[in-house]
Write an enzyme that holds these catalytic residues in place. Structure first.
Site, mmCIF file in Angstrom:
data_model
loop_
_atom_site.group_PDB
_atom_site.id
_atom_site.type_symbol
_atom_site.label_atom_id
_atom_site.label_comp_id
_atom_site.label_asym_id
_atom_site.label_seq_id
_atom_site.Cartn_x
_atom_site.Cartn_y
_atom_site.Cartn_z
ATOM 1 N N GLY A 14 0.846 -1.349 -0.124
ATOM 2 C CA GLY A 14 0.103 -0.012 0.015
ATOM 3 C C GLY A 14 0.808 1.272 0.047
ATOM 4 N NE ARG A 41 -6.435 -7.222 -3.845
ATOM 5 C CZ ARG A 41 -7.259 -7.072 -2.702
ATOM 6 N NH1 ARG A 41 -8.277 -7.950 -2.585
ATOM 7 N NH2 ARG A 41 -7.077 -6.317 -1.803
ATOM 8 C CB SER A 42 -0.270 -8.321 -3.298
ATOM 9 O OG SER A 42 -0.671 -7.352 -3.447
ATOM 10 N NE ARG A 101 -5.583 6.181 14.093
ATOM 11 C CZ ARG A 101 -6.158 6.551 13.000
ATOM 12 N NH1 ARG A 101 -6.919 7.404 12.890
ATOM 13 N NH2 ARG A 101 -5.181 6.262 12.021
ATOM 14 C CB CYS A 130 -2.058 11.369 8.245
ATOM 15 S SG CYS A 130 -3.794 10.896 7.117
ATOM 16 N N GLY A 161 -3.517 10.375 1.276
ATOM 17 C CA GLY A 161 -4.195 10.118 2.312
ATOM 18 C C GLY A 161 -5.405 8.853 2.456
ATOM 19 N NE ARG A 236 -9.123 12.513 0.605
ATOM 20 C CZ ARG A 236 -8.549 11.853 1.725
ATOM 21 N NH1 ARG A 236 -7.160 12.255 2.023
ATOM 22 N NH2 ARG A 236 -9.286 11.027 2.286
ATOM 23 C CG HIS A 243 -3.096 15.474 4.966
ATOM 24 N ND1 HIS A 243 -3.265 14.973 3.472
ATOM 25 C CD2 HIS A 243 -3.435 14.341 5.635
ATOM 26 C CE1 HIS A 243 -3.651 13.648 3.290
ATOM 27 N NE2 HIS A 243 -3.965 13.264 4.637
ATOM 28 C CG ASN A 316 -0.492 12.141 3.158
ATOM 29 O OD1 ASN A 316 0.047 13.137 2.340
ATOM 30 N ND2 ASN A 316 -0.781 11.155 2.731
HETATM 31 N N1 LIG Z 1 -2.370 7.171 3.464
HETATM 32 C C1 LIG Z 1 -1.909 7.575 4.468
HETATM 33 O O1 LIG Z 1 -1.552 8.829 4.409
HETATM 34 C C2 LIG Z 1 -2.424 7.315 5.838
HETATM 35 C C3 LIG Z 1 -1.978 7.836 7.329
HETATM 36 C C4 LIG Z 1 -2.284 7.230 8.228
HETATM 37 C C5 LIG Z 1 -3.087 6.063 8.439
HETATM 38 N N2 LIG Z 1 -3.267 5.507 7.248
HETATM 39 C C6 LIG Z 1 -4.235 4.216 7.528
HETATM 40 O O2 LIG Z 1 -3.214 3.262 6.962
HETATM 41 C C7 LIG Z 1 -4.078 2.146 6.649
HETATM 42 C C8 LIG Z 1 -3.614 1.827 4.980
HETATM 43 O O3 LIG Z 1 -3.538 2.895 4.192
HETATM 44 P P1 LIG Z 1 -2.686 3.258 2.778
HETATM 45 O O4 LIG Z 1 -2.998 4.397 2.500
HETATM 46 O O5 LIG Z 1 -1.529 2.602 2.726
HETATM 47 O O6 LIG Z 1 -3.712 2.083 1.859
HETATM 48 P P2 LIG Z 1 -3.611 1.490 0.627
HETATM 49 O O7 LIG Z 1 -2.667 1.924 -0.414
HETATM 50 O O8 LIG Z 1 -4.838 1.153 -0.007
HETATM 51 O O9 LIG Z 1 -3.078 0.067 0.863
HETATM 52 C C9 LIG Z 1 -3.905 -1.008 1.569
HETATM 53 C C10 LIG Z 1 -2.924 -2.361 2.047
HETATM 54 O O10 LIG Z 1 -3.897 -3.025 2.475
HETATM 55 C C11 LIG Z 1 -3.604 -4.234 1.991
HETATM 56 N N3 LIG Z 1 -4.627 -5.359 1.956
HETATM 57 C C12 LIG Z 1 -6.094 -5.070 1.561
HETATM 58 N N4 LIG Z 1 -6.769 -6.104 1.902
HETATM 59 C C13 LIG Z 1 -6.119 -6.901 2.474
HETATM 60 C C14 LIG Z 1 -6.350 -8.208 2.922
HETATM 61 N N5 LIG Z 1 -7.650 -8.963 2.981
HETATM 62 N N6 LIG Z 1 -5.294 -9.007 3.669
HETATM 63 C C15 LIG Z 1 -4.059 -8.457 3.671
HETATM 64 N N7 LIG Z 1 -3.789 -7.069 3.157
HETATM 65 C C16 LIG Z 1 -4.722 -6.450 2.662
HETATM 66 C C17 LIG Z 1 -3.184 -3.939 0.457
HETATM 67 O O11 LIG Z 1 -2.773 -5.223 -0.087
HETATM 68 P P3 LIG Z 1 -3.047 -5.607 -1.600
HETATM 69 O O12 LIG Z 1 -2.029 -4.615 -2.525
HETATM 70 O O13 LIG Z 1 -2.801 -7.014 -1.626
HETATM 71 O O14 LIG Z 1 -4.554 -5.183 -2.025
HETATM 72 C C18 LIG Z 1 -2.286 -2.712 0.719
HETATM 73 O O15 LIG Z 1 -1.066 -3.303 1.106
HETATM 74 C C19 LIG Z 1 -5.620 2.591 6.670
HETATM 75 O O16 LIG Z 1 -5.858 2.117 7.722
HETATM 76 C C20 LIG Z 1 -5.501 4.137 6.641
HETATM 77 O O17 LIG Z 1 -6.490 4.801 7.315
HETATM 78 C C21 LIG Z 1 -3.115 6.025 6.010
#
Ligand SMILES: NC(=O)c1ccc[n+]([C@@H]2O[C@H](COP(=O)([O-])OP(=O)(O)OC[C@H]3O[C@@H](n4cnc5c(N)ncnc54)[C@H](OP(=O)(O)O)[C@@H]3O)[C@@H](O)[C@H]2O)c1
Length: 338
Positions: A14, A41-42, A101, A130, A161, A236, A243, A316
């Protein structure tokens, strides 16, 4: 383990997972073994860490054997299901979803603000939202000096984000619209390219979104002060990374912009760029890839005797996510003496 730790990244493919890999490498965290976990999938994909390729494996109940630190960056439902499995296997979980949290038994930590909370952990440590992280890094020194009474914040949050697919959506919509083709909407509720959406997370109590309530409740928990009054509007914007927030801060004791500038200049992890006469202020384009929270436009609120307006920008994916998670792990490993 003699020469380091077994680190598992759950959600390695991700937006945050990939950033975790590069920050672990950059900061030379002593990784002796690395498990990269994601969905089925990955499985089989390969990711590079420190010049070496590692296979991505499907997350299963057996993924956490002999893991020291499990960095979870997946949806809160997956964290809720697998976090306790990881702790039972002996790993310390650092989770960046909203799953744990607000659990009173789980510390919610920003390393520059409340590292002391780590002492109370029982195997799971939560990482804040974030938008909350940069805000509390700015509020903390002001609260200690002049007691923050009330905050009104408006955010300008980048698409990263919302994850990797959201970044692709902005990219594809922008290209399509420039080519006079229709923009496909899949991740966000409306077109995000050339638009702003005052809608992050689901609408709930009093017409505020989940993201807006997260900022309020997490700020209370991290600053250990529920008496701070606060409201937020989270928006957004079509920016890939960083951010930004426009924040109005009312304090109990009067504090001047000069004092705020001085306090923030010495605050850990904070950089002040505030020379408006030279058009110098923080912007997503200049802050992307940086570790610190950047502050500018510090000025008195002409509508109030004891209030300050300021503008903040933070990456972020770094301090808002992967960097703070790695810093938590660094603090825990320093305590361990390993
Ligand atoms: N982005 C930010 O700035 C940010 C900041 C703070 C907190 N967060 C939190 O961090 C988390 C992830 O965010 P992200 O932005 O990195 O999301 P993302 O890019 O959508 O990545 C999601 C990850 O989850 C994996 N995943 C999905 N379904 C799964 C399953 N069934 N089993 C195992 N892994 C699975 C995906 O793997 P695949 O590639 O295999 O689908 C991918 O590696 C969220 O809870 C978000 O709220 C994000």
């Amino acid at each position: 383990m003699e020469h380091g730790y077994h680190v598992a990244i759950v959600g390695a493919t991700g937006a945050v997972g990939l950033e975790l890999l590069s920050i672990l490498e950059e900061r030379k965290f002593p990784v002796a073994q690395l498990s990269l976990l994601a969905s089925k999938r990955s499985a089989g994909r390969r990711l590079v860490f420190a010049g070496e390729e590692f296979p991505v494996q499907e997350l299963t109940e057996g993924s956490f054997q002999r893991v020291h630190f499990a960095l979870f960056s997946v949806s809160s439902s997956i964290s809720k299901a697998f976090g306790p499995i990881a702790t039972r296997a002996g790993a310390v979980v650092i989770d960046d979803s909203s799953a744990f949290r607000m659990d009173p038994d789980v510390p919610l930590v920003v390393t520059e603000v409340n590292p002391h909370a780590l002492r109370r952990h029982h195997g799971i440590i939560a990482h804040p939202n974030c938008s909350t992280i940069p805000l509390v890094m700015v509020l903390n020194p002001l609260h200690r000096r002049a007691r923050v009474k009330r905050i009104v914040a408006a955010t300008y949050q980048s698409v990263s984000g919302a994850g990797a697919r959201a970044m692709e959506e902005l990219d594809q919509q922008t290209r399509a619209l420039i080519a006079s083709e229709p923009a496909e909407v899949r991740v966000f509720p409306h077109q995000i390219a050339f638009n702003c959406l005052p809608h992050i997370d689901a609408f709930g109590e009093m017409g505020y979104t989940g993201e807006e309530w997260k900022m309020v409740r997490e700020t209370h928990k991290i600053l250990e002060d529920d008496s701070i009054r606060m409201s937020a509007t989270t928006v957004r914007v079509p920016v890939f990374r960083c951010h930004s927030e426009a924040v109005n801060i009312e304090t109990e004791q009067k504090i001047t912009p000069h004092e705020v500038r001085q306090l923030l200049t010495t605050a850990p992890g904070v950089v002040v760029i505030d020379e408006p006469e030279k058009s110098q202020y923080p912007m997503p384009l200049t802050v992307a890839g940086r570790d610190e929270v950047f502050i500018g436009r510090i000025r008195e609120d002409p509508s109030h005797d004891r209030a300050i307006n300021l503008w903040l920008v933070a990456d972020n994916l770094r301090k808002g996510a992967a960097l703070n998670m790695v810093q938590i792990m660094e603090l825990l490993s320093a305590e361990n003496g390993r």
